[in-house]
Scaffold this active site. Structure first.
Site, PDB file in Angstrom:
ATOM      1  N   GLY A 184       0.845  -1.179   0.000  1.00  0.00           N
ATOM      2  CA  GLY A 184       0.000   0.000   0.000  1.00  0.00           C
ATOM      3  C   GLY A 184       0.886   1.236   0.000  1.00  0.00           C
ATOM      4  O   GLY A 184       1.996   1.218   0.552  1.00  0.00           O
ATOM      5  N   CYS A 185       0.437   2.314  -0.636  1.00  0.00           N
ATOM      6  CA  CYS A 185       1.283   3.504  -0.724  1.00  0.00           C
ATOM      7  C   CYS A 185       1.503   4.134   0.651  1.00  0.00           C
ATOM      8  O   CYS A 185       2.614   4.568   0.980  1.00  0.00           O
ATOM      9  CB  CYS A 185       0.695   4.511  -1.697  1.00  0.00           C
ATOM     10  SG  CYS A 185      -1.047   4.918  -1.422  1.00  0.00           S
ATOM     11  N   ASN A 186       0.464   4.187   1.479  1.00  0.00           N
ATOM     12  CA  ASN A 186       0.637   4.699   2.839  1.00  0.00           C
ATOM     13  C   ASN A 186       1.546   3.785   3.649  1.00  0.00           C
ATOM     14  O   ASN A 186       2.390   4.247   4.429  1.00  0.00           O
ATOM     15  CB  ASN A 186      -0.719   4.804   3.542  1.00  0.00           C
ATOM     16  CG  ASN A 186      -1.643   5.824   2.913  1.00  0.00           C
ATOM     17  OD1 ASN A 186      -1.198   6.734   2.218  1.00  0.00           O
ATOM     18  ND2 ASN A 186      -2.935   5.676   3.129  1.00  0.00           N
TER      19      ASN A 186
ATOM     20  N   THR B 189       5.219   4.328   2.795  1.00  0.00           N
ATOM     21  CA  THR B 189       5.772   5.566   3.355  1.00  0.00           C
ATOM     22  C   THR B 189       6.123   5.391   4.829  1.00  0.00           C
ATOM     23  O   THR B 189       7.223   5.756   5.272  1.00  0.00           O
ATOM     24  CB  THR B 189       4.767   6.721   3.197  1.00  0.00           C
ATOM     25  OG1 THR B 189       4.240   6.734   1.873  1.00  0.00           O
ATOM     26  CG2 THR B 189       5.443   8.054   3.472  1.00  0.00           C
TER      27      THR B 189
END
EC number: 1.2.1.38
Length: 342
Positions: free
Chosen positions: A148-150, A153
């Site tokens: 997932g992009c979150n 990060t």
């Protein structure tokens, strides 16, 4: 030898980003593009910004001849991918951009995504696609599950610190801001310009966001015991980008040293000088992640700030980085584009 590539779900944002990046890739050629509702159209009709490229027309997945395809990117909706991948040739290399194979425990998948996993046999062979931490497994994998992009990060900010034991594992808070493209291209009332522009709001707050499943899985595995972070994402009226402000307890200088040492040889992760904070404007449209560490007026507390582009390093760029490894290419091939500024 040029590798033949198919992109399934090419009419979405991540599909378009894959096309944009592969267009200048020295070792990949797009030979098939799929879409559901837009099958039969050209990519120029769906995405006018790609009209300069000579691309195959969009078609249904079952119309694609995979015999000449080396690797397929699946940029499909959650749950759809399980069914699609199950029907693809077993020798086809696959990089999945959905959430379908990120969680190793199928019970955790059902908990966070609200439905049973329909391909547990495929889940068993999937490799988690956080490239900088799973390179060896990715090189030999057939199926790689993009993060997932979150989740990516937050992990770039925290994984080295958990590994080194330099922060309090029970007092981690992730306050994250994300651009609207992370919600996908489907029409949604709350994403209309009149309802989104000019304001911001939290979403999936109170421990409900699905990417918590990835944080739980990865951080607990590193620590060897359960690690539960507090995580609140916020939607900002911008197209691209994620900024995660991660609040931790530990010595700020040591935290900075730990991150700088871990990422010293990474081409896509830049640790800024101590005290400098990164901005989403500095990584837009690129496969780079910038990380900054700042001290606090309260001794023993630190702020770690990580930024990346959710469509590139958080999704499609990461997918190509993984595909490069799977195909025996230079990991950075096609991905050294400078960020877009202003």
């Amino acid at each position: 030898m040029t590798q033949k590539i198919a992109i399934l779900g090419a009419s979405g944002y991540t599909g378009a980003e894959l096309v944009r990046l592969i267009a200048t890739h020295p070792g990949m050629e797009i030979v098939a593009l799929s879409a559901d509702r837009k099958a039969g159209q050209s990519m120029a009709e769906v995405f006018p910004f790609l009209r300069h490229l000579d691309l195959p027309r969009l078609q249904k997945i079952d119309e694609i001849d995979f015999s000449g395809v080396d690797l397929a990117f699946c940029a499909l909706p959650h749950a759809t991918t399980q069914v699609v991948v199950s029907a693809l040739p077993r020798d086809l290399k696959i990089v999945d951009l959905s959430a379908d194979f990120r969680l190793r425990d199928v019970a955790e998948y059902e908990k966070w995504y609200g439905q049973p996993h329909t391909a547990p046999d495929l889940q068993a062979e999937a490799v988690y696609g956080l490239t900088e931490f799973y390179r060896d497994e990715i090189r030999t994998a057939r199926l790689v599950a993009g993060t997932g992009c979150n989740a990516a990060t937050g992990q770039f900010a925290l994984r080295p610190l958990i590994e080194a034991g330099v922060i309090d594992l029970d007092r981690i808070l992730i306050d994250l801001k994300a651009g609207v493209s992370g919600a996908g291209r489907s029409l949604k009332e709350n994403l209309l310009h009149a309802e989104l522009s000019g304001g911001t709001h939290s979403y999936s707050a109170g421990g409900k966001h699905r990417h918590l499943g990835e944080f739980d899985q990865e951080f607990s595995a590193i620590a060897g015991r359960p690690v539960r972070v507090q995580f609140t994402p916020h939607l900002l009226p911008m197209n691209r980008g994620i900024l995660a402000s991660v609040y931790v307890e530990g010595d700020p200088a040591r935290i900075h040293e730990t991150l700088a040492a871990r990422y010293a040889d990474e081409r896509f992760i830049e640790v800024l000088p101590f005290g400098a904070a990164p901005s989403t404007r500095d990584i837009a449209g690129s496969n780079f992640c910038h990380i900054g560490v700042l001290g606090d007026r309260i001794a023993g507390r630190a702020l770690v700030v990580a930024v990346l582009d959710n469509l590139t390093k958080g999704s499609s760029g990461q997918a190509i980085q993984n595909a490069n490894l799977m195909l025996g290419l230079d990991e950075a091939a096609g991905l050294m584009l400078a960020p877009v500024f202003p």
